[in-house]
Design an enzyme around this catalytic site. Structure first.
Site, PDB file in Angstrom:
ATOM      1  N   THR A  26       0.937  -9.014   0.729  1.00 28.65           N
ATOM      2  CA  THR A  26       0.245  -9.617   1.870  1.00 28.65           C
ATOM      3  C   THR A  26      -0.523 -10.873   1.489  1.00 28.65           C
ATOM      4  O   THR A  26      -0.582 -11.829   2.262  1.00 28.65           O
ATOM      5  CB  THR A  26      -0.736  -8.584   2.479  1.00 28.65           C
ATOM      6  OG1 THR A  26       0.034  -7.508   3.002  1.00 28.65           O
ATOM      7  CG2 THR A  26      -1.583  -9.178   3.577  1.00 28.65           C
TER       8      THR A  26
ATOM      9  N   ASP B 101       7.667  -7.798  -0.284  1.00 28.21           N
ATOM     10  CA  ASP B 101       6.691  -6.845   0.248  1.00 28.21           C
ATOM     11  C   ASP B 101       6.759  -5.688  -0.743  1.00 28.21           C
ATOM     12  O   ASP B 101       7.856  -5.180  -1.034  1.00 28.21           O
ATOM     13  CB  ASP B 101       7.118  -6.397   1.652  1.00 28.21           C
ATOM     14  CG  ASP B 101       6.109  -5.462   2.289  1.00 28.21           C
ATOM     15  OD1 ASP B 101       5.688  -4.507   1.616  1.00 28.21           O
ATOM     16  OD2 ASP B 101       5.752  -5.666   3.452  1.00 28.21           O
TER      17      ASP B 101
ATOM     18  N   THR C  44      -0.294  -4.425  -1.867  1.00 32.48           N
ATOM     19  CA  THR C  44      -1.170  -3.269  -2.084  1.00 32.48           C
ATOM     20  C   THR C  44      -0.425  -1.933  -2.012  1.00 32.48           C
ATOM     21  O   THR C  44      -0.869  -0.953  -2.604  1.00 32.48           O
ATOM     22  CB  THR C  44      -2.311  -3.251  -1.047  1.00 32.48           C
ATOM     23  OG1 THR C  44      -1.736  -3.214   0.264  1.00 32.48           O
ATOM     24  CG2 THR C  44      -3.213  -4.459  -1.195  1.00 32.48           C
ATOM     25  N   ASP C  45       0.705  -1.914  -1.269  1.00 35.53           N
ATOM     26  CA  ASP C  45       1.348  -0.620  -1.016  1.00 35.53           C
ATOM     27  C   ASP C  45       1.715   0.115  -2.308  1.00 35.53           C
ATOM     28  O   ASP C  45       1.578   1.338  -2.386  1.00 35.53           O
ATOM     29  CB  ASP C  45       2.601  -0.801  -0.152  1.00 35.53           C
ATOM     30  CG  ASP C  45       2.238  -1.144   1.298  1.00 35.53           C
ATOM     31  OD1 ASP C  45       1.073  -0.932   1.688  1.00 35.53           O
ATOM     32  OD2 ASP C  45       3.127  -1.629   2.040  1.00 35.53           O
TER      33      ASP C  45
ATOM     34  N   GLN D 291      -2.103  18.193  -5.364  1.00 35.68           N
ATOM     35  CA  GLN D 291      -2.110  17.408  -4.126  1.00 35.68           C
ATOM     36  C   GLN D 291      -3.534  16.974  -3.752  1.00 35.68           C
ATOM     37  O   GLN D 291      -3.709  16.176  -2.838  1.00 35.68           O
ATOM     38  CB  GLN D 291      -1.498  18.226  -2.975  1.00 35.68           C
ATOM     39  CG  GLN D 291      -0.019  18.477  -3.175  1.00 35.68           C
ATOM     40  CD  GLN D 291       0.618  19.279  -2.051  1.00 35.68           C
ATOM     41  OE1 GLN D 291       0.028  19.468  -0.984  1.00 35.68           O
ATOM     42  NE2 GLN D 291       1.820  19.758  -2.281  1.00 35.68           N
ATOM     43  N   CYS D 292      -4.525  17.521  -4.450  1.00 34.40           N
ATOM     44  CA  CYS D 292      -5.914  17.137  -4.149  1.00 34.40           C
ATOM     45  C   CYS D 292      -6.223  15.770  -4.760  1.00 34.40           C
ATOM     46  O   CYS D 292      -5.728  15.426  -5.822  1.00 34.40           O
ATOM     47  CB  CYS D 292      -6.892  18.161  -4.726  1.00 34.40           C
ATOM     48  SG  CYS D 292      -6.712  19.793  -4.019  1.00 34.40           S
TER      49      CYS D 292
HETATM   50  N1  ASN Z   1       3.046  -4.286   2.686  1.00 34.64           N
HETATM   51  C1  ASN Z   1       2.149  -5.101   1.906  1.00 34.64           C
HETATM   52  C2  ASN Z   1       2.623  -5.049   0.464  1.00 34.64           C
HETATM   53  O1  ASN Z   1       2.415  -4.075  -0.192  1.00 34.64           O
HETATM   54  C3  ASN Z   1       0.738  -4.591   2.048  1.00 34.64           C
HETATM   55  C4  ASN Z   1      -0.320  -5.439   1.386  1.00 34.64           C
HETATM   56  O2  ASN Z   1      -0.101  -6.127   0.416  1.00 34.64           O
HETATM   57  N2  ASN Z   1      -1.567  -5.370   1.877  1.00 34.64           N
HETATM   58  O3  ASN Z   1       3.260  -5.972  -0.010  1.00 34.64           O
END
Ligand code: ASN
Length: 337
Positions: free
Chosen positions: A13, A58, A90-91, A273-274
């Site tokens: 992003t 992405d 971020t993903d 899973q916690c």
């Molecule tokens: N979908 C984006 C990514 O991971 C999300 C992000 O970067 N905030 O590339």
């Protein structure tokens, strides 16, 4: 300030632009950055160079081969720079930070991953602050590990998780204290940082089919696990069980499928899973079943680090007892011994 930093822009992003189909990563990140920095006191920033990958993604489209590309770029430029900032979506940032930490078992400089929730190209964004903070940390602080820096938090990369989809505070390390906090001052928890060591890269050729991750759920069919464990090329399974590491052991077929897999040389790493706490295989009889069939307890490792660790170690050719031994102990601070 004489340190020089290399920034890698891989996608995410932070460098996206809005299109009719939603945000898409776009080339030209450095020009957009220079425009934004125009009004800032850039004299305070460390000197940097920026490499923009030809194929920007992405990070939802990340595959393990991307880790190899990032690690190779770092290895190629290691001697010329004093620190590295990797701009990443971020993903899957927590997966990549974890994988890099295992591919750089020794390092003497900071590798800091960051990104943003709103693109740099938008008027109101978290991109510039995250990037400037990461640059300042890489340029001024004696850090010798792979970290995630986001929203003023400095986290051990292989302890980090994306915990929020829609806030600026998207990253945390729920099972390990932060390495630092950047507010009015930069407060580093220096006693928590890994010590510097002789730089060493171990970059595998990844086989994406080698590792799978499955959460158990009420009523999970044994044949689902069985089918997955019979896939060609499979070498490891991250099994996400309940609480302190408890599987549904009343399902004998499910346990038998796991046992056949471990007997056949597939490494099974049991994680919880916690978000917080650790696996304790044996507190309950359900969990003790896994001890008897050779499943490795993953302590308090995150799913992202568990997956990346198995990918990197199997990619490097580890198998059998050496693999089990390496999975059972912290290599880069990813779990508690
Ligand atoms: N979908 C984006 C990514 O991971 C999300 C992000 O970067 N905030 O590339």
């Amino acid at each position: 300030m004489s340190r020089r930093i290399l920034i890698l822009y891989t996608g995410g992003t932070i460098g996206m632009l809005s299109t009719g189909d939603g945000y898409v990563p776009m080339p030209g990140f450095h020009d957009r950055l220079l425009q934004q920095l125009d009004s800032r006191a850039t004299g305070q920033l460390p000197a940097y160079d920026l490499i923009e990958y030809g194929h920007l993604i992405d990070s939802a489209n990340l595959v393990p081969a991307h880790w190899q590309r990032i690690a190779r770029t770092l290895a190629e430029h290691w001697a010329q720079y004093d620190g590295f900032v990797v701009l990443h979506g971020t993903d899957t940032m927590a997966y990549s930070a974890s994988a890099l930490s295992f591919m750089l078992p020794g390092l003497d400089k900071p590798v800091i991953l960051t990104g943003s929730q709103i693109p740099l190209a938008e008027l109101r964004n978290d991109a510039l602050d995250n990037l400037i903070t990461a640059l300042l940390l890489a340029g001024n602080c004696d850090i010798a590990e792979v970290c995630v820096c986001f929203n003023g938090r400095l986290l051990r990369g292989n302890r980090s998780r994306k915990v929020r989809s829609d806030g600026f505070d998207a990253f945390d390390s729920p099972n390990f204290p932060w390495l630092g906090r950047v507010g009015i001052d930069i407060e580093l928890q220096t006693h928590r940082l890994l010590p510097p060591s002789e730089p060493r890269f171990e970059i595998p050729d990844f086989d994406p089919a080698a590792v799978v991750m499955i959460p158990v759920f009420p009523g999970i069919p044994a044949d689902l696990i069985e089918t997955v464990l019979q896939r060609p090329g499979i070498r490891g399974l991250v099994l996400q069980t309940y609480g302190v590491g408890n599987p549904p052991d009343a399902d004998r077929a499910l346990i038998a499928a796991l046992e056949r897999a471990t007997a056949g040389g597939i490494a099974i790493l049991n994680i919880s899973q916690c978000q917080q706490g650790a696996v304790s295989q044996g507190t309950y009889a359900t969990g003790a079943t896994l001890n008897r069939i050779g499943v490795i307890p993953g302590a308090d490792i995150t799913p992202e680090a568990a997956f990346a660790k198995l990918q990197v170690l199997t990619g490097l050719g580890l198998a059998g007892d050496p693999l089990r031994e390496a999975l059972g102990r912290p290599l880069r601070g990813e779990c508690t011994a």
